[in-house]
Motif scaffolding. Structure first.
Motif, PDB file in Angstrom:
ATOM      1  N   MET A 115       0.847  -1.195   0.000  1.00 51.02           N
ATOM      2  CA  MET A 115       0.000   0.000   0.000  1.00 51.02           C
ATOM      3  C   MET A 115       0.877   1.237   0.000  1.00 51.02           C
ATOM      4  O   MET A 115       1.894   1.292   0.664  1.00 51.02           O
ATOM      5  N   LYS A 116       0.444   2.249  -0.716  1.00 54.13           N
ATOM      6  CA  LYS A 116       1.239   3.469  -0.780  1.00 54.13           C
ATOM      7  C   LYS A 116       1.175   4.245   0.515  1.00 54.13           C
ATOM      8  O   LYS A 116       0.170   4.229   1.215  1.00 54.13           O
ATOM      9  N   ASN A 117       2.258   4.920   0.819  1.00 55.62           N
ATOM     10  CA  ASN A 117       2.323   5.762   2.008  1.00 55.62           C
ATOM     11  C   ASN A 117       1.678   7.098   1.699  1.00 55.62           C
ATOM     12  O   ASN A 117       2.208   7.905   0.949  1.00 55.62           O
ATOM     13  N   LYS A 118       0.525   7.337   2.292  1.00 55.05           N
ATOM     14  CA  LYS A 118      -0.227   8.548   1.974  1.00 55.05           C
ATOM     15  C   LYS A 118       0.415   9.798   2.561  1.00 55.05           C
ATOM     16  O   LYS A 118       0.043  10.901   2.243  1.00 55.05           O
ATOM     17  N   GLY A 119       1.409   9.632   3.443  1.00 53.86           N
ATOM     18  CA  GLY A 119       2.049  10.794   4.039  1.00 53.86           C
ATOM     19  C   GLY A 119       3.159  11.385   3.187  1.00 53.86           C
ATOM     20  O   GLY A 119       3.652  12.462   3.478  1.00 53.86           O
ATOM     21  N   ILE A 120       3.562  10.678   2.140  1.00 55.05           N
ATOM     22  CA  ILE A 120       4.651  11.162   1.300  1.00 55.05           C
ATOM     23  C   ILE A 120       4.163  12.330   0.454  1.00 55.05           C
ATOM     24  O   ILE A 120       3.048  12.335  -0.058  1.00 55.05           O
ATOM     25  N   THR A 121       5.001  13.341   0.305  1.00 57.98           N
ATOM     26  CA  THR A 121       4.691  14.458  -0.595  1.00 57.98           C
ATOM     27  C   THR A 121       5.855  14.674  -1.544  1.00 57.98           C
ATOM     28  O   THR A 121       6.995  14.299  -1.263  1.00 57.98           O
ATOM     29  N   TYR A 122       5.539  15.306  -2.673  1.00 54.85           N
ATOM     30  CA  TYR A 122       6.532  15.555  -3.700  1.00 54.85           C
ATOM     31  C   TYR A 122       6.477  17.019  -4.113  1.00 54.85           C
ATOM     32  O   TYR A 122       5.412  17.657  -4.085  1.00 54.85           O
ATOM     33  N   SER A 123       7.631  17.546  -4.535  1.00 50.68           N
ATOM     34  CA  SER A 123       7.680  18.898  -5.072  1.00 50.68           C
ATOM     35  C   SER A 123       7.134  18.892  -6.492  1.00 50.68           C
ATOM     36  O   SER A 123       7.010  17.837  -7.127  1.00 50.68           O
ATOM     37  N   ILE A 130      -6.362  19.052  -9.022  1.00 49.58           N
ATOM     38  CA  ILE A 130      -5.608  18.789  -7.803  1.00 49.58           C
ATOM     39  C   ILE A 130      -5.568  20.052  -6.964  1.00 49.58           C
ATOM     40  O   ILE A 130      -5.692  21.162  -7.492  1.00 49.58           O
ATOM     41  N   GLN A 131      -5.395  19.878  -5.675  1.00 47.96           N
ATOM     42  CA  GLN A 131      -5.307  21.016  -4.762  1.00 47.96           C
ATOM     43  C   GLN A 131      -4.103  20.803  -3.846  1.00 47.96           C
ATOM     44  O   GLN A 131      -4.252  20.389  -2.697  1.00 47.96           O
ATOM     45  N   PRO A 132      -2.897  21.041  -4.352  1.00 50.44           N
ATOM     46  CA  PRO A 132      -1.708  20.786  -3.535  1.00 50.44           C
ATOM     47  C   PRO A 132      -1.642  21.686  -2.318  1.00 50.44           C
ATOM     48  O   PRO A 132      -2.154  22.808  -2.318  1.00 50.44           O
ATOM     49  N   GLN A 133      -1.001  21.168  -1.279  1.00 50.80           N
ATOM     50  CA  GLN A 133      -0.759  21.985  -0.099  1.00 50.80           C
ATOM     51  C   GLN A 133       0.294  23.043  -0.417  1.00 50.80           C
ATOM     52  O   GLN A 133       1.089  22.892  -1.340  1.00 50.80           O
ATOM     53  N   ASP A 143       5.003  27.107   3.997  1.00 47.20           N
ATOM     54  CA  ASP A 143       5.086  28.489   4.465  1.00 47.20           C
ATOM     55  C   ASP A 143       5.778  29.395   3.458  1.00 47.20           C
ATOM     56  O   ASP A 143       5.487  30.588   3.381  1.00 47.20           O
ATOM     57  N   ASN A 144       6.684  28.818   2.670  1.00 47.16           N
ATOM     58  CA  ASN A 144       7.391  29.632   1.670  1.00 47.16           C
ATOM     59  C   ASN A 144       6.625  29.738   0.352  1.00 47.16           C
ATOM     60  O   ASN A 144       7.125  30.314  -0.618  1.00 47.16           O
ATOM     61  N   GLY A 145       5.415  29.152   0.312  1.00 46.39           N
ATOM     62  CA  GLY A 145       4.583  29.248  -0.873  1.00 46.39           C
ATOM     63  C   GLY A 145       4.744  28.114  -1.862  1.00 46.39           C
ATOM     64  O   GLY A 145       3.972  28.010  -2.821  1.00 46.39           O
ATOM     65  N   TYR A 146       5.718  27.231  -1.661  1.00 50.31           N
ATOM     66  CA  TYR A 146       5.944  26.134  -2.591  1.00 50.31           C
ATOM     67  C   TYR A 146       4.830  25.098  -2.470  1.00 50.31           C
ATOM     68  O   TYR A 146       4.343  24.796  -1.384  1.00 50.31           O
ATOM     69  N   ARG A 147       4.448  24.537  -3.615  1.00 56.10           N
ATOM     70  CA  ARG A 147       3.451  23.485  -3.637  1.00 56.10           C
ATOM     71  C   ARG A 147       4.090  22.142  -3.269  1.00 56.10           C
ATOM     72  O   ARG A 147       5.209  21.855  -3.658  1.00 56.10           O
ATOM     73  N   VAL A 148       3.325  21.311  -2.545  1.00 56.95           N
ATOM     74  CA  VAL A 148       3.721  19.925  -2.324  1.00 56.95           C
ATOM     75  C   VAL A 148       2.523  19.043  -2.666  1.00 56.95           C
ATOM     76  O   VAL A 148       1.378  19.366  -2.341  1.00 56.95           O
ATOM     77  N   TYR A 149       2.796  17.927  -3.329  1.00 56.80           N
ATOM     78  CA  TYR A 149       1.744  17.085  -3.898  1.00 56.80           C
ATOM     79  C   TYR A 149       1.718  15.725  -3.204  1.00 56.80           C
ATOM     80  O   TYR A 149       2.761  15.133  -2.932  1.00 56.80           O
ATOM     81  N   SER A 150       0.521  15.249  -2.940  1.00 59.75           N
ATOM     82  CA  SER A 150       0.358  13.956  -2.291  1.00 59.75           C
ATOM     83  C   SER A 150       0.485  12.835  -3.317  1.00 59.75           C
ATOM     84  O   SER A 150       0.479  13.060  -4.532  1.00 59.75           O
ATOM     85  N   VAL A 151       0.573  11.600  -2.811  1.00 64.40           N
ATOM     86  CA  VAL A 151       0.621  10.438  -3.680  1.00 64.40           C
ATOM     87  C   VAL A 151      -0.653  10.345  -4.517  1.00 64.40           C
ATOM     88  O   VAL A 151      -0.610  10.007  -5.702  1.00 64.40           O
ATOM     89  N   GLU A 191      -2.586  12.818  -5.534  1.00 63.68           N
ATOM     90  CA  GLU A 191      -2.537  13.826  -6.597  1.00 63.68           C
ATOM     91  C   GLU A 191      -1.568  13.422  -7.701  1.00 63.68           C
ATOM     92  O   GLU A 191      -1.828  13.661  -8.884  1.00 63.68           O
ATOM     93  N   LEU A 192      -0.486  12.790  -7.324  1.00 63.28           N
ATOM     94  CA  LEU A 192       0.449  12.274  -8.317  1.00 63.28           C
ATOM     95  C   LEU A 192      -0.245  11.244  -9.203  1.00 63.28           C
ATOM     96  O   LEU A 192      -0.114  11.271 -10.442  1.00 63.28           O
ATOM     97  N   ASP A 193      -1.006  10.343  -8.589  1.00 60.36           N
ATOM     98  CA  ASP A 193      -1.718   9.327  -9.359  1.00 60.36           C
ATOM     99  C   ASP A 193      -2.796   9.944 -10.254  1.00 60.36           C
ATOM    100  O   ASP A 193      -3.040   9.464 -11.368  1.00 60.36           O
ATOM    101  N   LEU A 194      -3.471  10.997  -9.776  1.00 62.18           N
ATOM    102  CA  LEU A 194      -4.463  11.675 -10.599  1.00 62.18           C
ATOM    103  C   LEU A 194      -3.829  12.227 -11.878  1.00 62.18           C
ATOM    104  O   LEU A 194      -4.374  12.074 -12.978  1.00 62.18           O
ATOM    105  N   LEU A 195      -2.700  12.844 -11.727  1.00 57.37           N
ATOM    106  CA  LEU A 195      -2.010  13.397 -12.894  1.00 57.37           C
ATOM    107  C   LEU A 195      -1.558  12.288 -13.838  1.00 57.37           C
ATOM    108  O   LEU A 195      -1.642  12.429 -15.066  1.00 57.37           O
ATOM    109  N   LYS A 196      -1.078  11.197 -13.291  1.00 56.67           N
ATOM    110  CA  LYS A 196      -0.686  10.069 -14.136  1.00 56.67           C
ATOM    111  C   LYS A 196      -1.890   9.504 -14.891  1.00 56.67           C
ATOM    112  O   LYS A 196      -1.802   9.160 -16.077  1.00 56.67           O
ATOM    113  N   ALA A 197      -3.009   9.394 -14.173  1.00 52.92           N
ATOM    114  CA  ALA A 197      -4.211   8.838 -14.788  1.00 52.92           C
ATOM    115  C   ALA A 197      -4.708   9.737 -15.914  1.00 52.92           C
ATOM    116  O   ALA A 197      -5.066   9.259 -17.004  1.00 52.92           O
TER     117      ALA A 197
END
Length: 297
Positions: free
Chosen positions: A1-9, A34-37, A40-48, A50-56
């Motif tokens: 199972m994928k780790n839902k806590g992982i985020t990506y730039s 998608i609605q990335p988090q 504090d510095n304004g950079y987006r971080v994407y969940s697993v 959201e990554l799968d949504l983009l792949k799909a």
């Protein structure tokens, strides 16, 4: 199972999906896909997810759907990822992304980004794949960039030191019973390349050994003193260069004599420097070993 806590730039998402950063932002703004988090510095971080949504969406477009049709499909209540994504990214594919990000961070000497990428690789791949597919190849790449003068001294130093610190903290964070066999790691006097020992000690910790790192180029008699005090089951010595065997041979001979008095402790010496000069030295109690982990196990 994928780790839902992982985020990506967004850079990592772009590399893993093949979608440009500009297009990712466009799909976010125009379609609400998608609605990335936001950090504090304004950079987006994407969940697993959201990554799968983009792949799909990408795969649906490749199969002939328009972007609007693809978005409607993945946003429908009965949508299932497995209907579109038949297989997970391979370990190799993920490792290549992490390696590219590590090199990019090393290029600008961003130690925090190097550390964050190593942490992501750890959580995504697990310890053994982290070591085999990310850490070791990255260290070889650092050496290559340093050797061909693509990187200067401070870039090599910051990248290497960050990897070393990460490995040390990774090992310290592993739970091992207090009565487990003890392994002490130390460079030989005159040897300053300690990262191979950190990798080896992490592998020992994974297998249930207590570990302790004495470090690079210890002071005279430091190894003997800690062995007398701690009574370890194993002492792993390292010589990545031939400097200790050329310049500190007397210290090595004295250590070999000391090892002969410690019948309950196995002394192993490894590293490319030791192997390259194996025919030039005679040791009685310290064993030369290409793979100390196999000897321990």
């Amino acid at each position: 199972m994928k780790n839902k806590g992982i985020t990506y730039s967004i850079q990592q998402v772009s590399e893993m999906t093949g979608i440009s950063k500009q297009l990712i932002r466009k799909w976010e703004d125009r379609y609400g896909l998608i609605q990335p988090q936001r950090l504090d510095n304004g950079y987006r971080v994407y969940s697993v997810v959201e990554l799968d949504l983009l792949k799909a969406v990408t795969k649906l477009i490749q199969n002939g759907n328009s972007i609007k049709q693809a978005v409607n499909i993945v946003q429908s209540p009965d949508f299932k990822f497995e209907d579109v994504l038949n297989e997970e990214p391979s370990i190799t594919d993920l490792a290549l992304v992490f390696l590219k990000n590590l090199e990019t961070a090393g290029e600008i000497s961003d130690d925090k980004k190097i550390l964050h990428t190593l942490q992501q690789a750890h959580h995504t791949l697990g310890v053994q794949h982290l070591l085999d597919d990310v850490v070791v190849p990255f260290l070889w790449r650092i050496g290559e960039l340093w050797g061909n003068q693509s990187w200067v001294e401070y870039q090599e130093a910051i990248a290497s030191q960050t990897v070393r610190d990460f490995l040390a903290n990774l090992r310290r964070g592993m739970y091992v019973p207090e009565d487990a066999p003890l392994v002490i790691g130390s460079c030989l006097p005159g040897e300053y390349h300690e990262i191979p020992l950190h990798i080896l000690l992490v592998q020992c910790s994974m297998r249930g050994f207590r570990t302790m790192m004495l470090g690079q180029s210890p002071a005279p008699n430091a190894i003997e003193s800690i062995v007398d005090r701690m009574n370890p089951n194993y002492v792993l010595l390292s010589a990545s260069t031939d400097a200790p065997l050329q310049n500190s041979l007397d210290e090595l001979k004295a250590l070999d004599q000391f090892a002969s008095t410690k019948s309950n402790t196995l002394f192993l010496l490894g590293g490319s420097g030791a192997m390259n000069t194996a025919g030039e030295i005679t040791l009685n109690a310290i064993q030369l070993s290409k793979n100390s982990l196999d000897k321990i196990l």
